[in-house]
Enzyme design. Structure first.
Site, PDB file in Angstrom:
ATOM      1  N   LYS A 155       0.859  -1.203   0.000  1.00  0.00           N
ATOM      2  CA  LYS A 155       0.000   0.000   0.000  1.00  0.00           C
ATOM      3  C   LYS A 155       0.889   1.246   0.000  1.00  0.00           C
ATOM      4  CE  LYS A 155      -4.160  -1.941   0.466  1.00  0.00           C
ATOM      5  NZ  LYS A 155      -5.381  -1.728  -0.303  1.00  0.00           N
ATOM      6  N   ASN A 192     -10.129 -10.635  -2.166  1.00  0.00           N
ATOM      7  CA  ASN A 192      -8.741 -10.758  -2.626  1.00  0.00           C
ATOM      8  C   ASN A 192      -8.008 -11.830  -1.836  1.00  0.00           C
ATOM      9  OD1 ASN A 192      -8.534  -8.694  -4.615  1.00  0.00           O
ATOM     10  ND2 ASN A 192      -8.690  -7.188  -2.983  1.00  0.00           N
TER      11      ASN A 192
END
Ligand SMILES: NC(=O)C1=CN([C@@H]2O[C@H](COP(=O)(O)OP(=O)(O)OC[C@H]3O[C@@H](n4cnc5c(N)ncnc54)[C@H](OP(=O)(O)O)[C@@H]3O)[C@@H](O)[C@H]2O)C=CC1
Ligand SMILES: CC(=O)C(=O)O
Ligand SMILES: [Mg+2]
Length: 751
Positions: free
Chosen positions: A96, A289
Site C-alpha cells: 500500500k 482478494n
C-alpha cells in the site's frame, strides 16, 4: 481469463530482489559537506524546531509531515486471508505504501502493530499523530475496525481513513453507478445482495444507501447466512443496522432474482447456481482478494448477460481500493485537511465514474495493449490511467474546501491541477508503454544464453507476462536442471529449448554463414563450429532467417566479444551504421547516451550518424529528440583540439537537413540544465537535450556507469541500433530485470 500467470516463486523473488521488501528511504537534501550537516542537524535544525513550537502549522513547511501518510495495520483481516497477525501483514502494508508513492506521489511508511486490543491500538496511533499528515488504517477486522476508526477520528486532527471500509465503498459505488447505467437500472429500484458483513461490507452498503439504494432492497449475509431481523447468532450493532425482514436464510435464497451481487467475503463463496438464479443483466462484483467469490469465467459461463468485476488486476473491471486511497489522500493532504468526510468520498466516487465514461487516451490503450471504451468490460478507470492523478484529487480537494475541512484552501485550482500532472514520473510511462507494445507485438525472442540462470528467468518471465514466445539456446537437460535449481521446474514445459541438434535448419544456417565468411579465412569446419557450437552465432542465425523476431545475448560474455560474433551474421560494424544507444532513467528524467557500443573513436561524420540513430531510438521510445554533442567546452570555449570533432558534427548534420533538433558542442550541464542554456540564447535547442552524443566509447561507458553507481539510475541498453534486425546485447552484470528489459526492446522491433 486471467492472463498473467504468477507463481509463488515469482512473488517471493519479487519481494527479495533487489533488497528484501518493497521500499527504502532517501534524503531530499544534500548531506555531503560539513555545512549540510550543520543545517540538517545540530545546530541548524534547532531553528525550525523553534518555529514549529511557536506556530505548529509551520510543521507543514519545515518537515515532511504534509506529504507523509502512515499505513497502519494489526493484521487481523489481511486481504481475504484472515487473521495472519501484524508481522505477516507487512508485505501488504509495504505494498500500500508503494502504491501511495507510485500513483499519487504521497510518501508513506507502513506500521504493523502487534495488538488486537482496540485501546492499545488507538493509543499507539494517536501518539504518532505529530509525525503524519494522515493515517490510512488497513486490514483490521470488523467490528474492532469501526471502534478504532471512530475513536481515532475523534482524537486526532489529521485525516484517519480505514481503507477497507471507505476506500472499497468509494470504488464499489463508482463501478456500480456505471454498471447500473449500462444495464439500464436505477439504484433506487435494484435488489442488492452483499456477502461479507465486515469492514468493507458494512461501509459499501452504507455508502450505497446514502446514494439512493433502498434499505428493504438490500440483503446482507455473512458466514451464518442472511442477516434478517431477529437473528441473534454472530450479530453486532453494525450488522443489526442492516438487518431486513425477509424469508431468505441462505445466500442462495437471497441471490434469487437479485440485480446486484457484491462480494467482500472470501474465495469461492458464490456458486454458478446462485449466479444463474439472478435477475436479467445482473451485476456481479466479486471483490474478495486475492481470489474472488466467483471467477469471471465461471460467472459468464452461466450468465453471459452479467457485468462482472473483481478486485484483481488480471481481469477487466478491477474494483479495488487502489483507485481511491492514493487520490483521496493526495487531495486531502494538499488542503491540509482535518478529515476525509463523506462529501469528499462521494466526490471521489463520482469523479471516477465520470472518468470511465470519457474517451480513453491512447497512452492508456498503449499501457494495456488494447483500446478501452466505456462498456461492460470497462466500467471503471484502470489504475495506470494518467488522468487519475489530476482529476480525482482536484474533485476531493474541492469537496473538502466546500465542506470546511481545509486548513489551507487552494486558491488557484488550475495551477493545482497542473502541479498534480507534473508529480508523475514520465519514465514509468515509457517503460509501461514498451511493455504494452511488446505484448501487442507477440514477438518470438531467442535468448542465446540458455545456460545462465538469469537469462532463463528472464525468458520465463517474458513468456509468462504474455509478451510472446521465448526460445532459449541450450541443452535440454541443462536447461531443465537449471530451471529446477531456480525453483522453476514447472517452466520446463513452458519454454522451448533450441539448439543445433534439434533444428532442421542447420545446413541452411551453415550455407548462409559460409557465403558470408568464405573469403575471410573461415573454412567449412570453422563454419560448422560457429553455427553448431556458438550460441550467440546460432541465435543470430535464427534471427537472420526469420525463425525468431528478436534476440538477446551478452549476459555471459563481454559485449565487444559478443558483437564480434554477431558480426559474422549481421553487418554491425561502425562503417555499417550500427550504433549503441543507452537509456538512462533517473528522477523522472530520461536521457539517451550514444554511442555506447560500436564506435571507439568516431569522427565528425560518424558522430552525425550516431546522432541520427540516437534520434531514431528516441522517437521509438516516444520522445521528441533534442540532440546535444557533448564535450568539455561549450561553443568554442575553452579552445581545444579534442573538442574539434564535436564542433564539426552539427555542421555535418546541417548539410543533411535532418528533422530533429541538435546543437553543440556543449558541456553536459548546458545540455541538460535550462538555466545554463539561458547563457546561450542563440542555441537551437528548445529545451534540455534528451540525446547526448559523447566523443568516444570510453566517455560513454564512464558516464553511464557513473550514473548507475553513484546515482542509482536505471539503465536500459546499450540498445543496438542500425543493424536492421532487433539484436540486443546486455551486459555481464545484468539482473534478470535488465535482461527482460532488453528482450522487451527486441520484441518491440527497436533496432
Ligand atoms: N476489492 C477491494 O478493493 C477490497 C476487497 N476486500 C476484500 O473483502 C473481504 C473482506 O475484507 P474485510 O471486510 O476487510 O474483512 P472483515 O474481516 O472485516 O470481514 C469479513 C466478513 O466476511 C464474512 N465472511 C468471511 N467468509 C465468508 C464466507 N465464506 N461467506 C460469507 N461471509 C463470509 C465474515 O463473516 P462473519 O462476520 O460471520 O465472520 C465477515 O463479515 C476480503 O476478501 C478482502 O480481500 C476488502 C477491501 C477492499
Ligand atoms: C484491496 C484490499 O485492501 C483488500 O483486499 O483488503
Ligand atoms: Mg485491505
Amino acid at each position: 481469463m486471467a492472463k498473467n500467470k504468477l507463481t509463488r516463486e515469482d512473488a517471493l523473488q519479487f519481494h527479495m530482489q533487489p533488497t528484501p521488501g518493497k521500499w527504502e528511504i532517501q534524503a531530499t537534501v544534500p548531506m555531503t559537506t560539513q555545512r549540510d550537516l550543520s543545517l540538517a542537524y545540530s545546530p541548524g535544525v534547532a531553528i525550525p524546531c523553534e518555529e514549529i513550537f511557536a506556530n505548529p502549522a509551520t510543521a507543514y513547511d519545515y518537515t515532511n509531515k504534509g506529504n507523509l501518510v502512515a499505513v497502519i495495520s494489526n493484521g487481523t483481516a489481511v486481504l481475504g486471508l484472515g487473521n495472519l497477525g501484524a508481522l505477516a501483514s507487512k508485505p501488504v502494508m509495504e505494498g500500500k505504501s508503494v502504491l501511495f508513492k507510485r500513483f499519487a506521489d504521497v510518501n508513506s511508511i507502513d506500521i504493523e502493530l502487534d495488538t488486537e486490543d482496540p485501546d492499545a491500538f488507538c493509543n499507539a496511533v494517536r501518539l504518532m499523530g505529530p509525525t503524519f499528515g494522515g493515517i490510512n488504517l488497513e486490514d483490521i477486522k470488523a467490528p474492532e475496525c469501526f471502534i478504532i476508526e471512530q475513536r481515532l477520528k475523534e482524537e486526532m486532527d489529521i485525516p484517519v481513513f480505514h481503507d477497507d471500509q471507505h476506500g472499497t465503498a468509494v470504488i464499489c459505488a463508482a463501478g456500480l453507478l456505471n454498471a447500473l447505467y449500462l444495464s439500464g437500472k436505477k439504484i433506487e429500484d435494484v435488489k442488492i445482495v452483499l456477502n461479507g458483513a465486515g469492514a468493507a461490507g458494512i461501509a459499501c452498503l452504507e455508502l450505497l444507501k446514502s446514494m439512493g439504494a433502498r434499505h428493504d432492497n438490500c440483503i446482507m449475509a455473512d458466514t451464518k447466512g442472511v442477516i434478517y431481523q431477529g437473528r441473534t447468532e454472530g450479530m453486532n450493532q453494525w450488522k443489526s443496522a442492516h438487518a431486513v425482514v425477509t424469508d431468505a436464510r441462505s445466500l442462495a435464497d437471497a441471490m434469487k432474482d437479485a440485480d446486484v451481487f457484491l462480494g467482500v467475503s472470501a474465495k469461492g463463496a458464490v456458486t454458478q447456481d446462485m449466479v444463474a438464479s439472478m435477475a436479467p443483466n445482473p451485476v456481479i462484483f466479486a471483490m474478495a482478494n486475492p481470489d474472488p467469490e466467483i471467477t469471471p469465467e465461471e460467472a459468464h459461463a452461466v450468465r453471459p448477460d452479467a457485468i462482472v468485476a473483481t478486485g484483481r488486476s488480471d481481469y477487466p473491471n478491477q474494483v479495488n481500493n487502489v483507485l481511491g486511497f492514493p487520490y483521496l489522500f493526495r487531495g486531502a493532504l494538499d488542503i491540509h485537511a482535518r478529515a476525509i468526510n463523506d462529501e469528499m468520498k462521494i466526490a471521489c466516487a463520482e469523479a471516477l465514474a465520470a472518468l470511465a465514461r470519457e474517451d480513453v487516451p491512447d497512452e492508456v490503450a498503449m499501457a494495456y495493449g488494447k483500446k478501452l471504451s466505456f462498456g461492460r468490460d470497462y466500467i471503471i478507470p484502470t489504475p495506470f490511467d494518467p488522468r487519475l492523478i489530476h482529476r480525482i484529487p482536484t474533485a476531493v480537494a474541492r469537496a473538502g474546501m466546500k465542506t470546511g475541512v481545509a486548513r489551507r484552501p487552494i486558491v488557484d485550482m488550475d495551477a493545482y491541477e497542473l502541479s498534480l500532472k507534473s508529480r508523475m514520473d514520465p519514465t514509468a510511462s515509457i517503460l509501461r508503454s514498451l511493455n504494452a507494445r511488446a505484448r501487442a507485438a507477440q514477438s518470438t525472442v531467442v535468448f542465446a544464453e540458455g545456460d545462465d540462470p538469469r537469462v532463463l528467468r528472464a525468458a520465463v518471465l517474458y513468456q509468462r507476462a504474455g509478451m510472446g514466445k521465448a526460445l532459449v539456446v541450450g541443452r535440454s537437460d541443462d536447461v531443465r536442471a537449471k530451471l529446477t535449481a531456480e525453483g522453476l521446474a514447472e517452466a520446463v514445459d513452458e519454454i522451448e529449448v533450441v539448439n543445433a541438434a534439434n533444428t532442421i535448419h542447420l545446413e541452411t544456417y551453415k550455407a548462409f554463414l559460409y557465403k558470408r565468411l568464405q573469403r575471410n579465412g573461415f573454412d567449412a569446419q570453422d563454419i560448422h563450429r560457429l553455427a553448431a557450437r556458438d550460441r550467440h552465432v546460432f541465435a543470430a542465425l535464427m534471427l537472420a532467417h526469420g525463425h525468431a523476431d528478436g534476440m538477446v545475448t551478452g549476459a555471459t560474455r563481454k559485449s565487444a566479444h559478443v558483437l564480434e560474433l554477431i558480426n559474422h551474421v549481421f553487418d554491425a560494424q561502425p562503417h555499417d551504421g550500427a550504433v549503441g544507444v543507452t537509456a538512462v532513467l533517473h528522477k523522472g528524467r530520461i536521457v539517451l547516451i550514444t554511442d555506447t557500443l560500436v564506435h571507439e573513436w568516431p569522427d565528425e561524420n560518424d558522430l552525425a550518424d550516431i546522432a541520427e540513430r540516437g534520434a531514431s531510438v528516441a522517437r521509438d521510445l516516444g520522445l521528441e529528440p533534442r540532440v546535444a554533442f557533448l564535450s568539455f567546452s561549450t561553443f568554442g570555449s575553452p579552445v581545444s583540439e579534442r573538442a574539434e570533432k564535436m564542433r564539426k558534427a552539427p555542421v555535418v548534420l546541417d548539410n543533411r537537413r535532418v528533422d530533429f533538433e541538435y546543437e553543440g558542442e556543449m558541456t553536459v550541464d548546458v545540455a541538460l540544465n535550462p538555466r545554463a542554456q539561458e547563457n546561450y540564447p542563440f542555441s537551437r535547442l528548445t529545451g534540455p537535450a534528451n540525446v547526448l552524443v559523447v566523443p568516444a566509447r570510453h566517455s560513454a561507458s564512464i558516464s553511464v556507469k557513473l550514473m548507475q553507481e553513484m546515482a542509482g539510475a536505471t539503465v536500459i541498453g546499450p540498445i543496438l541500433s542500425g543493424v536492421g534486425k532487433p539484436v540486443q546485447i546486455c551486459s555481464t552484470v545484468s539482473t534478470v530485470n535488465d535482461i527482460l528489459n532488453m528482450a522487451v526492446i527486441a520484441a518491440c522491433g527497436i533496432d
